[in-house]
Design a protein around this motif. Structure first.
Motif, PDB file in Angstrom:
ATOM      1  N   UNK A   1       0.848  -1.201   0.000  1.00  0.00           N
ATOM      2  CA  UNK A   1       0.000   0.000   0.000  1.00  0.00           C
ATOM      3  C   UNK A   1       0.877   1.241   0.000  1.00  0.00           C
ATOM      4  N   UNK A   2       0.594   2.147  -0.948  1.00  0.00           N
ATOM      5  CA  UNK A   2       1.190   3.480  -0.930  1.00  0.00           C
ATOM      6  C   UNK A   2       0.060   4.446  -0.611  1.00  0.00           C
ATOM      7  N   UNK A   3       0.138   5.079   0.540  1.00  0.00           N
ATOM      8  CA  UNK A   3      -0.883   6.047   0.947  1.00  0.00           C
ATOM      9  C   UNK A   3      -0.558   7.399   0.324  1.00  0.00           C
ATOM     10  N   UNK A   4      -1.506   7.941  -0.425  1.00  0.00           N
ATOM     11  CA  UNK A   4      -1.288   9.202  -1.140  1.00  0.00           C
ATOM     12  C   UNK A   4      -1.930  10.348  -0.369  1.00  0.00           C
ATOM     13  N   UNK A   5      -1.135  11.360  -0.084  1.00  0.00           N
ATOM     14  CA  UNK A   5      -1.625  12.504   0.675  1.00  0.00           C
ATOM     15  C   UNK A   5      -1.648  13.735  -0.225  1.00  0.00           C
ATOM     16  N   UNK A   6      -2.861  14.265  -0.404  1.00  0.00           N
ATOM     17  CA  UNK A   6      -3.054  15.469  -1.220  1.00  0.00           C
ATOM     18  C   UNK A   6      -4.177  16.284  -0.596  1.00  0.00           C
TER      19      UNK A   6
ATOM     20  N   UNK B   1      -1.485  21.447   7.872  1.00  0.00           N
ATOM     21  CA  UNK B   1      -1.760  20.782   9.149  1.00  0.00           C
ATOM     22  C   UNK B   1      -2.568  19.504   8.943  1.00  0.00           C
ATOM     23  N   UNK B   2      -3.539  19.560   8.037  1.00  0.00           N
ATOM     24  CA  UNK B   2      -4.340  18.363   7.751  1.00  0.00           C
ATOM     25  C   UNK B   2      -3.462  17.279   7.159  1.00  0.00           C
TER      26      UNK B   2
ATOM     27  N   UNK C   1     -10.099  13.143   7.117  1.00  0.00           N
ATOM     28  CA  UNK C   1      -9.178  14.121   7.693  1.00  0.00           C
ATOM     29  C   UNK C   1      -9.709  15.536   7.539  1.00  0.00           C
ATOM     30  N   UNK C   2     -10.406  15.818   6.443  1.00  0.00           N
ATOM     31  CA  UNK C   2     -10.937  17.163   6.216  1.00  0.00           C
ATOM     32  C   UNK C   2     -11.985  17.541   7.257  1.00  0.00           C
TER      33      UNK C   2
END
Length: 220
Positions: A18-23, A28-29, A192-193
């Protein structure tokens, strides 16, 4: 901060699957979501360079979590200049939505794992011939797991990472089709939002458990 050898990074991506993508628009989020995912057992994270603060977070999280076996990389890298900036920030792999030959060359020069994007057999072969370590199949939700089988037919040696449309309910079908790993963004980070980082951790844990169970069944 210690940078892992390229072959070790690729091996860990294949092992974790698994590659978790953060955008996201908020730094801070992004930071709290990444830490929530790590708490849930995610060990490979990709920070999209659509975020102006991606490099800062890569550096910060590398310093904090490298000794815990967490691998941080950069995504949405469109050119070699940005790849060099990301590598200087500590990115241990580079992911692009399509093949840019000069970006691959930059990764080869610095011995950094490179995962450019493709959607067809021809594009996949072009990535492999350029020196890619793995190939991101994007946007994979357009065709579903069938696209993995279609590409693996003539290119069984291709290490494919479908990205887009991967859910808890269908993740195993992607692995059954031949995916080496998967990229997951929205399905991991969406809570997260709302500030619900506990839900992000829980979701991450559920994905990790799913992968662990799948690998266990494969060994039986």
């Amino acid at each position: 901060m210690s940078i892992k050898a390229k072959d070790e990074v690729v091996g860990l991506i294949k092992e974790n699957r698994i590659i978790a993508i953060i955008r996201t628009d908020e730094q801070e989020i992004a930071l709290k979501a990444a830490e929530a995912m790590i708490s849930g057992g995610i060990s490979v994270l990709e920070f999209s360079y659509t975020m102006r603060f991606a490099g800062e977070l890569i550096k910060e999280l590398n310093e904090k979590y490298a000794k815990r076996g967490v691998i941080i990389g950069a995504g949405t890298i469109l050119d070699p200049e940005t790849a060099k900036i990301a590598i200087s920030s500590g990115a241990q792999f580079i992911i692009s939505p399509y093949l840019n030959i000069e970006t691959v060359k930059m990764c080869l020069r610095y011995r950094i794992a490179c995962i450019p994007g493709a959607m067809t057999v021809k594009e996949t072969a072009d990535c492999m011939e350029a020196g890619a370590d793995m190939v991101k199949v994007f946007p994979s939700e357009l065709f579903g797991p069938a696209i993995i089988k279609a590409i693996k037919g003539p290119l069984p040696q291709a290490a494919l990472v479908p990205t887009g449309g991967i859910t808890l309910e269908n993740i195993n079908t992607w692995f059954d089709a031949g995916a080496e790993a998967v990229g997951i963004g929205t399905n991991l980070i969406k809570k997260a939002s709302e500030g619900d980082y506990g839900a992000v951790t829980e979701r991450a844990h559920s994905y990790v458990e799913k992968v662990t169970s799948y690998k266990t069944l494969q060994r039986l």
